[in-house]
Design an enzyme around this catalytic site. Structure first.
Site: not given
Length: 283
Positions: A223, A258
Site C-alpha cells: 500500500k 492479507r
C-alpha cells in the site's frame, strides 16, 4: 479464538493465518493482469499455498482509489471459474473479495468459504441475506466513502474510536440479520479512506480494535502509505516493510494477514509466534 467459515472452523487460538491475494483483474494497482485467466490464477494460487497461505482471496474488481466499477456479470466471469478450478484441487479456505451480493452468491456456490467485503456489508442490501443463508465467514472492512472517492479528503475526529464504533455497530446489525458472531472477522481498512497519519495511528493502536472477541484481519501489503513513510516511489520497496508490519501486528494480536508475498510474511508470523509463545526447541 475460532472463525467459522462455510465449511469449517478455523482455529486462531495460537497461530495466525496468511491470506494470499489472488487478483484476477486487468487493473489492480500492483499486479493487474498478471493472474487473469484460470491457468495463470491457479499457478499463482499453488505457489502461495506452497509458501504457507491457508486462505486464498480471489478478487475480480480493483478497489484502488479511483478504480471504475465492474459489472456484476463481468466480475462473476472473472472469479467463478477460478474458484471452481481451485476448489476442485484444494480443500483449503477460499475467499471472494467483493461487495456485490450476486458475485458473492456465485462464488459461494462455486465453493468459496468466506466473503471479504470492503464495504463492511453496507454497499449491497442483499449481502447480509446471502451471507447469513450460506453460513459463510465474513470479513467486515471499514472504509470511509467508496473506492472512487475515498482518498479525496478523508477526515476523522478520532480514527481509532470511529473504526471501533463502526465494528460495534456492524457486529450488532449483522447478528440481527442472521450472521453468527463466530463467522465475523474485522478489517480496519488500512488505506481505504485514510491518510498516512490515520493508517499509522490504526497500526499503532491495532490491539484496541478487537470487538466482541472476533479476530482482526490486516491488509497493508504494497500500500502507498508504506512508500510515503519511507520516501520511496518504488513498489518493490514496500515488500519488506510489509513483513515488518506482519510481525509487529501479530505481537499486538492480529491473527489474519492479507499479503501478496506469502513466504516472507508466513515466516515472520511463525517467528513472532515462536518468540511470543516460548516454544520449546531442542538445544
Amino acid at each position: 479464538m475460532w472463525w467459522q467459515t462455510a465449511r469449517s472452523r478455523m482455529d486462531l487460538t495460537r497461530q495466525g493465518k496468511i491470506m494470499g491475494i489472488l487478483n484476477v483483474t486487468p487493473d489492480s494497482f500492483s499486479d493487474g493482469g498478471r493472474h487473469a485467466g484460470v491457468e495463470a490464477a491457479l499457478k499463482h494460487a499453488r505457489t502461495m499455498i506452497r509458501d504457507g497461505a491457508e486462505i486464498i482471496d480471489v478478487g475480480g474488481e480493483s478497489t484502488r482509489p479511483g478504480a471504475p466499477e465492474v459489472a456484476i456479470a463481468e466480475e462473476i466471469a472473472r472469479t467463478r471459474p477460478v474458484i471452481d478450478a481451485l476448489r476442485a484441487e484444494w480443500d483449503g479456505c477460499i475467499s471472494i473479495d467483493t461487495s456485490k451480493a450476486a458475485v458473492a452468491e456465485a462464488a459461494l456456490l462455486a465453493g468459496a468459504d468466506v466473503v471479504n467485503d470492503v464495504s463492511g456489508l453496507t454497499a449491497d442490501p442483499e449481502m447480509v441475506r446471502v451471507c447469513a443463508a450460506s453460513g459463510c465467514g465474513v470479513v467486515v472492512m471499514h472504509m470511509q466513502g467508496d473506492p472512487r472517492t475515498m482518498q479525496v479528503a478523508p477526515h476523522y475526529e478520532d480514527v481509532v474510536a470511529e473504526v471501533r464504533e463502526f465494528f460495534e455497530e456492524r457486529l450488532a446489525t449483522l447478528e440481527r440479520g442472521g450472521i453468527r458472531r463466530e463467522a465475523i472477522c474485522f478489517d480496519p481498512g488500512i488505506g481505504f479512506g485514510k491518510t498516512i497519519r490515520h493508517n499509522l495511528k490504526l497500526l499503532r493502536d491495532i490491539g484496541s480494535l478487537t470487538v466482541g472477541g472476533r479476530p482482526v484481519l490486516l491488509g497493508v501489503s504494497r500500500k502507498s502509505f508504506i512508500g510515503k513513510a519511507l520516501g520511496s516511489d518504488d513498489l518493490a520497496d514496500r515488500a519488506w516493510p510489509t513483513v515488518a508490519i506482519t510481525a509487529s501486528t501479530r505481537e499486538a494480536g492480529v491473527m489474519i494477514h492479507r499479503v501478496h508475498e506469502v513466504k516472507p510474511n508466513h515466516q515472520a508470523l511463525r517467528m513472532a509466534e515462536a518468540i511470543l509463545q516460548g516454544v520449546n526447541f531442542p538445544e
